[in-house]
Design a protein around this motif. Structure first.
Motif, PDB file in Angstrom:
ATOM      1  N   CYS A  83       0.835  -1.203   0.000  1.00  0.00           N
ATOM      2  CA  CYS A  83       0.000   0.000   0.000  1.00  0.00           C
ATOM      3  C   CYS A  83       0.869   1.252   0.000  1.00  0.00           C
ATOM      4  O   CYS A  83       0.646   2.188  -0.776  1.00  0.00           O
ATOM      5  CB  CYS A  83      -0.879   0.034   1.254  1.00  0.00           C
ATOM      6  N   ILE A  84       1.856   1.256   0.889  1.00  0.00           N
ATOM      7  CA  ILE A  84       2.695   2.441   1.016  1.00  0.00           C
ATOM      8  C   ILE A  84       3.418   2.739  -0.282  1.00  0.00           C
ATOM      9  O   ILE A  84       3.447   3.878  -0.762  1.00  0.00           O
ATOM     10  CB  ILE A  84       3.700   2.252   2.177  1.00  0.00           C
ATOM     11  N   SER A  85       3.956   1.699  -0.882  1.00  0.00           N
ATOM     12  CA  SER A  85       4.707   1.949  -2.119  1.00  0.00           C
ATOM     13  C   SER A  85       3.761   2.389  -3.237  1.00  0.00           C
ATOM     14  O   SER A  85       4.137   3.188  -4.087  1.00  0.00           O
ATOM     15  CB  SER A  85       5.521   0.719  -2.523  1.00  0.00           C
ATOM     16  N   THR A  86       2.524   1.869  -3.233  1.00  0.00           N
ATOM     17  CA  THR A  86       1.567   2.329  -4.240  1.00  0.00           C
ATOM     18  C   THR A  86       1.314   3.824  -4.081  1.00  0.00           C
ATOM     19  O   THR A  86       1.298   4.573  -5.052  1.00  0.00           O
ATOM     20  CB  THR A  86       0.233   1.570  -4.107  1.00  0.00           C
ATOM     21  N   CYS A  87       1.129   4.255  -2.823  1.00  0.00           N
ATOM     22  CA  CYS A  87       0.887   5.675  -2.568  1.00  0.00           C
ATOM     23  C   CYS A  87       2.059   6.532  -3.048  1.00  0.00           C
ATOM     24  O   CYS A  87       1.872   7.613  -3.588  1.00  0.00           O
ATOM     25  CB  CYS A  87       0.701   5.924  -1.066  1.00  0.00           C
ATOM     26  N   GLU A  88       3.248   6.036  -2.806  1.00  0.00           N
ATOM     27  CA  GLU A  88       4.426   6.829  -3.135  1.00  0.00           C
ATOM     28  C   GLU A  88       4.636   6.946  -4.637  1.00  0.00           C
ATOM     29  O   GLU A  88       5.142   7.949  -5.129  1.00  0.00           O
ATOM     30  CB  GLU A  88       5.673   6.212  -2.490  1.00  0.00           C
ATOM     31  N   LEU A 135      -5.889   7.931  -1.730  1.00  0.00           N
ATOM     32  CA  LEU A 135      -5.326   6.647  -1.308  1.00  0.00           C
ATOM     33  C   LEU A 135      -4.604   6.781   0.022  1.00  0.00           C
ATOM     34  O   LEU A 135      -4.722   5.916   0.894  1.00  0.00           O
ATOM     35  CB  LEU A 135      -4.355   6.122  -2.378  1.00  0.00           C
ATOM     36  N   VAL A 136      -3.878   7.883   0.180  1.00  0.00           N
ATOM     37  CA  VAL A 136      -3.138   8.073   1.428  1.00  0.00           C
ATOM     38  C   VAL A 136      -4.107   8.119   2.600  1.00  0.00           C
ATOM     39  O   VAL A 136      -3.895   7.495   3.632  1.00  0.00           O
ATOM     40  CB  VAL A 136      -2.290   9.362   1.361  1.00  0.00           C
ATOM     41  N   ARG A 137      -5.198   8.823   2.380  1.00  0.00           N
ATOM     42  CA  ARG A 137      -6.203   8.887   3.449  1.00  0.00           C
ATOM     43  C   ARG A 137      -6.690   7.482   3.798  1.00  0.00           C
ATOM     44  O   ARG A 137      -6.784   7.111   4.963  1.00  0.00           O
ATOM     45  CB  ARG A 137      -7.385   9.749   2.996  1.00  0.00           C
ATOM     46  N   LEU A 138      -6.967   6.754   2.763  1.00  0.00           N
ATOM     47  CA  LEU A 138      -7.463   5.379   2.963  1.00  0.00           C
ATOM     48  C   LEU A 138      -6.471   4.550   3.768  1.00  0.00           C
ATOM     49  O   LEU A 138      -6.825   3.878   4.743  1.00  0.00           O
ATOM     50  CB  LEU A 138      -7.677   4.708   1.610  1.00  0.00           C
ATOM     51  N   VAL A 139      -5.221   4.619   3.338  1.00  0.00           N
ATOM     52  CA  VAL A 139      -4.200   3.818   3.996  1.00  0.00           C
ATOM     53  C   VAL A 139      -4.085   4.214   5.459  1.00  0.00           C
ATOM     54  O   VAL A 139      -3.973   3.367   6.348  1.00  0.00           O
ATOM     55  CB  VAL A 139      -2.838   3.979   3.271  1.00  0.00           C
ATOM     56  N   CYS A 140      -4.153   5.536   5.709  1.00  0.00           N
ATOM     57  CA  CYS A 140      -4.020   5.994   7.085  1.00  0.00           C
ATOM     58  C   CYS A 140      -5.147   5.461   7.953  1.00  0.00           C
ATOM     59  O   CYS A 140      -4.921   4.964   9.064  1.00  0.00           O
ATOM     60  CB  CYS A 140      -4.039   7.522   7.123  1.00  0.00           C
ATOM     61  N   VAL A 141      -6.355   5.538   7.432  1.00  0.00           N
ATOM     62  CA  VAL A 141      -7.497   5.035   8.201  1.00  0.00           C
ATOM     63  C   VAL A 141      -7.346   3.536   8.445  1.00  0.00           C
ATOM     64  O   VAL A 141      -7.568   3.038   9.557  1.00  0.00           O
ATOM     65  CB  VAL A 141      -8.809   5.347   7.444  1.00  0.00           C
TER      66      VAL A 141
END
Lengths: 351, 727
Positions: free
Chosen positions: A272-277, A288-294
């Motif tokens: 997930c993190i690498s996808t966001c980056e 996406l970042v919001r999603l990952v954080c939640v």
């Protein structure tokens, strides 16, 4: 006294001169002479007769060769008859017989493998190895007491209408969202029959389609597949599929329902993190970042993952996207856990 | 996008062809009737029912499939070709690609795959069958597993008891599904055994025992039927276990297993053969023979195997181990004939039909031609018949090419074909080569000495074409070496960082050696030594001294060497070193005092066997070796000393050479090897002791010269006498 058959017999100075001329620098004149003339040549006055240089070069060259290649001797050994062997020879010991001489020379020098070309050298006795000894080499034959024969398909015409309907629904579910009613029907049938899940035609390869279109069904099905030995294949497909709201939802629900292998969750988080980056689209990235954080917050709050395992990775992620509110929130959560941690340990120790 | 569309289209196509017409009650009835007829083995009526059914449901792949199955059974398994065609048609209907086991997605198709695997098994395409079953097992396994099974049973009987008739069908259906799982498991185990993977087979048996075959144990109070089924499978599982253990050669557990087998089914032919095999492996050959004889040999088993072939083959194996090689060869030949006859009978029946059809499915793969060739070849090699052995093995190796030991045997055939044994040098014909004859007469008489025994005639043609030459032997040995796992000596040097890999290496995997049992670690080690020794020898024969030196060095580095191998390693190494002009090293190696042991087996072996086998009978001869010379230490030392003399002679140290030669000749045993005459003559002639040489010539090769030394001495009194006295 010693009879060295293999050595070159002593040669006269004239012969020696001729040879040295021949090897070093033959003059044209010399070729005009007959052998008799050469032998009768008076060489004592001749200069340029020193062959020692030549001998030295020869010795040098030979010294480079292995001993074995210098060890051979000619195969032809003179064996003069001591007694007359035929009537002709009586009374004339040591007389040259031109006929015999010619015959001998011919038989020694001519032919395909002329004897003079052969040589003889010391030779090892080379022992062949013994045959390999094996305890159990031959093929013993045992009768096979089993009859492997063709099987009858017992599912012919007995597959209930439910089965067919379910398969139809599933193939629909791979392509688009099912209606609520359809979903319920599917889940009901799965509930009724525990083994049905193996018959619905879901393979790991098809899982992403199902997740994208019907995450709820995917969750139910995966939960039922937990006992299958293929479940890790489903997991690895899930981890490696494109990150999306639905896939995250499925993973999130799975984490709350069953205990997933921690390496699987870690893999998913780093994915997930690498996808966001790497994503380019700014708007999509924020989303996406919001999603990952939640997602991460929920994982941490529910104590599904141990923060320590992923602390550095997640911290870096939060800092990179600190402009987004949820990331900042996640960062605070991390910090509070981090600061709470050292307090916990001493109290535990004092107890 | 276009791709997507195409995919959608094909999916849509699938969709349209997918939905079959609803199964009507009458069709259902027909189907269950057909199935019960099939279960009752009434294949005729089953077929006619299936014909009715297929008329009503022409697009149903399952109906088509079962129709094919029923017809195949009715034909008595004679129509294999047709069945395969039908099967591929069914695959088309069901959109299944049978050649690609990866495409198996749906448990519904598992029967098709299973049947395909069965056919492949009978066609002896074990690897292909295994591919399918490995994949199939993943799908089938959860169906047969007890956890799910039991849960579902109780579920059915308690919760859903309202729907009575459906329950019956389904539980029956489930029972059938489990039956398929069992069948598949059995076939999988069999295939692992056929491909000589006893560990995998054993793992599968253990697994199956726990899951597939204990199904219903928990629910046993309710379901007696299930328990009975389990009992029925028990002896079969035990048989499989025994076969695995035999293949792994783990005798202790095997003994236990066999004991329990013998207590329950002592009359079963398969059991008796296994027991006999066990006794044979333990070295109780007489017992093994007695067991074999106790079976009444009907010609064919139910599984279509020809008993006389097996009986004779196994007798051959026993005689081989008793060192009765010619008797062994006799039995193998007989087995061979029986095999030919059996095939001929079947072929006669099959004449009218094409290809596979006409033979029953079981008998298609019946011929043991290549196994027998393999046994025969090894047996002939031990009879000393190198060429016939070569012909057998070169055929067999085309089938069993992954067997490193077979490649070594092939090389041994080549070696033997070129050098029958090490006493060959002592034969008259070899000694006659020392002096080839004379030319001329009178003052012109010349003796022609032989050029030596070494023959450097490169074989015509490429070494890749099998022929009993050293060139081909070198190829075979290369193959053999490649088939062995990496030499632990060389392997350990590279990866030391990985502590895990070091741990793994000790528990060596079995190396396959079809058609024999796979090799254990100790056998691999001893095989490697034999291969290296043979490689060094062949390289010397091919004048490839660098390679010979390499192999010899490698051989001497091996941890467990027999005395003979160490001795040979030194000899080979020395010869290679002499050729590479390192004579000083060679002379050290050839010191006859270093030769202390020339035994052909490892010393530890004996003690180990003594420990493991208390059975007094077990100690009956393990000495089925082919006789090898030198037989005793004295001769071996003498040969080393002769080679020492040679090395000295090559270095020009003729005194030492002569001295060593003299000592060696007194101990090497008579008749002397031809090489000794050569060297004796060489030493005399090179130092100019012409008269000495003449004495030797006149004594041993009198036919080539009329000249006696005494006469010569009389006529030439100037020759010093002491020279002649040296001998």
């Amino acid at each position: 006294q010693f009879d060295l058959h293999w050595a070159i017999p002593a040669i006269s100075p004239a012969e020696r001169y001729f040879l040295s001329q021949l090897i070093s620098s033959p003059t044209k004149e010399m070729f005009k002479k007959t052998p008799t003339q050469i032998i009768q040549l008076d060489v004592s006055s001749m200069q340029n007769f020193d062959v020692s240089g030549l001998q030295l070069a020869l010795a040098e060259r030979q010294s480079e060769m292995p001993a074995q290649s210098k060890s051979a001797m000619p195969c032809v050994v003179p064996d003069r008859d001591t007694k007359p062997s035929s009537f002709d020879h009586f009374g004339k010991p040591g007389v040259i017989n031109p006929d015999v001489q010619r015959q001998t020379i011919e038989s020694l020098l001519t032919g395909n493998k002329a004897p003079v070309e052969n040589c003889m050298m010391p030779e090892f006795i080379r022992l062949a190895p013994p045959l390999h000894i094996a305890e159990d080499e031959l093929c013993w034959m045992n009768p096979v007491d089993m009859d492997y024969s063709v099987a009858w398909d017992t599912t012919m015409c007995v597959s209930s209408s439910a089965g067919v309907e379910i398969r139809r629904l599933m193939s629909k579910a791979f392509k688009g969202a099912l209606t609520l009613q359809q979903q319920q029907q599917l889940l009901d049938e799965l509930e009724k029959d525990n083994k049905l899940v193996y018959h619905i035609g879901l393979t790991p390869a098809k899982l992403p389609d199902l997740v994208e279109n019907n995450p709820l069904v995917a969750i139910e099905v995966l939960l039922r597949l937990m006992q299958s030995n293929q479940i890790t294949e489903y997991f690895s497909v899930l981890v490696n599929m494109e990150m999306s709201l639905h896939s995250m939802e499925v993973v999130n629900r799975l984490t709350t329902a069953v205990e997933l292998p921690s390496e699987f969750i870690h893999l998913y988080i780093s994915n997930c993190i690498s996808t966001c980056e790497t994503i380019r689209d700014r708007y999509l990235q924020n989303r996406l970042v919001r999603l990952v954080c939640v997602f991460l917050q929920s994982l941490i709050r529910n104590k599904i993952i141990d923060v320590k395992d992923i602390f550095i990775e997640v911290q870096a992620f939060c800092i990179e996207f600190s402009r987004i509110r949820e990331a900042a929130g996640l960062f605070r959560l991390l910090k509070s856990l981090d600061s709470a941690d050292p307090q916990n340990t001493p109290t535990a120790a004092t107890r | 996008m276009a791709d997507n569309k195409a995919k959608n289209d094909s999916d849509a196509e699938m969709e349209t062809s997918m939905p079959l017409p609803q199964v009507t009650e009458s069709q259902k009835e027909l189907a269950s009737q057909a199935m019960s007829e099939f279960d009752k083995k009434q294949y005729g009526s089953c077929c006619s029912l299936m014909h009715k059914l297929i008329a009503q449901r022409p697009t149903d792949p399952k109906v088509a499939h079962n129709k094919a199955v029923a017809e195949f059974f009715q034909s008595g398994f004679l129509t294999t070709d047709e069945f395969r065609q039908q099967l591929s048609k069914v695959c088309q209907m069901a959109h299944v690609n049978i050649d690609n086991s990866e495409s198996l997605e749906d448990v519904d198709h598992s029967v098709i795959y299973f049947n395909q695997a069965v056919i492949l098994y009978h066609l002896r395409q074990y690897k292909a069958a295994l591919n399918i079953l490995d994949k199939l097992f993943q799908y089938i396994e959860p169906l047969g597993s007890s956890i799910v099974g039991t849960y579902r049973l109780s579920f059915r009987y308690t919760v859903e008891s309202s729907v009575r008739d459906r329950k019956y069908v389904d539980s029956n259906n489930e029972f059938q599904e489990e039956a398929l799982a069992k069948k598949a498991t059995m076939l999988l185990v069999e295939l692992y055994l056929c491909t000589y993977q006893p560990e995998k087979a054993m793992g599968m048996v253990h697994y199956a025992e726990k899951t597939v075959f204990t199904a219903g144990k928990n629910a046993g109070e309710k379901e007696n039927k299930e328990d009975q089924v389990d009992e029925a499978w028990k002896p079969k599982i035990s048989l499989y276990k025994t076969r695995c253990l035999l293949m792994m050669k783990s005798m202790k557990s095997c003994k236990r297993e066999i004991k329990s087998l013998m207590s329950t089914q002592a009359m079963n032919t398969a059991v008796i053969y296994l027991k006999s095999n066990f006794e044979h492996l333990r070295g109780n050959h007489k017992k093994a023979m007695k067991m074999l004889g106790s079976v009444s040999t009907s010609d064919f088993t139910e599984a279509g195997e020809c008993m006389p072939v097996m009986y004779n083959n196994n007798l051959g194996c026993i005689h081989f181990h008793l060192s009765k090689h010619h008797l062994g060869a006799f039995h193998f030949r007989k087995a061979f004939q029986e095999n030919e006859n059996a095939i001929k009978d079947i072929k006669r029946g099959a004449e009218h039909n094409k290809n596979l059809s006409g033979k029953t499915l079981n008998s298609i793969g019946m011929s043991r031609h290549f196994e027998l060739l393999y046994n025969m070849g090894i047996q002939l090699l031990h009879c000393g018949k190198a060429m016939p052995a070569f012909d057998c093995l070169v055929e067999a190796v085309q089938v069993f090419r992954s067997n490193p030991r077979l490649w070594l045997r092939l090389a041994e055939c080549c070696i033997m074909a070129n050098r029958q044994n090490n006493d060959e040098d002592r034969k008259l014909e070899k000694r006659l080569e020392v002096i080839q004859g004379s030319d001329g007469s009178g003052i012109h008489r010349k003796l022609r000495l032989g050029p030596g025994l070494k023959k450097d005639n490169p074989s015509p043609g490429t070494p890749a074409i099998p022929a009993a030459t050293h060139e081909f032997a070198a190829l075979c040995l290369k193959n053999a070496l490649h088939l062995l796992p990496e030499d632990p000596l060389t392997a350990e040097k590279v990866p030391i960082e990985d502590s895990d890999t070091v741990k793994i290496t000790p528990e060596m995997v079995l190396v396959p050696a079809p058609p024999g049992n796979p090799l254990k670690a100790a056998e691999v080690a001893s095989l490697r030594c034999s291969i290296l020794a043979a490689s060094a020898y062949v390289a010397l024969c091919l004048n490839d001294y660098t390679l010979a030196l390499l192999h010899a060095e490698n051989l001497l580095k091996q941890p467990k060497l027999t005395g003979a191998q160490r001795y040979l390693g030194h000899l080979y190494m020395a010869e290679a070193q002499v050729a590479m002009d390192k004579i000083a090293d060679a002379i050290q190696l050839l010191n006859p005092e270093l030769v202390v042991d020339i035994s052909l087996t490892l010393p530890e072996n004996k003690t180990e066997q003594d420990k493991s086998e208390r059975d007094p009978e077990a100690s009956e001869s393990k000495g089925y070796f082919y006789p090898w010379s030198p037989k005793d230490l004295t001769r071996a030392k003498a040969i080393a000393q002769y080679d020492l003399a040679t090395a000295h002679a090559i270095r020009g140290e003729y005194d030492k050479a002569g001295q060593n030669l003299g000592e060696s000749s007194s101990r090497i045993g008579t008749p002397l090897p031809a090489q000794m005459y050569f060297l004796k003559l060489y030493l005399d002639l090179i130092e100019g002791r012409r008269n000495m040489a003449q004495v030797v010539i006149k004594d041993h090769f009198g036919h080539v010269t009329p000249n006696r030394v005494e006469m010569k001495m009389n006529s030439k009194p100037g020759v010093p006498r002491p020279d002649t006295a040296v001998s």
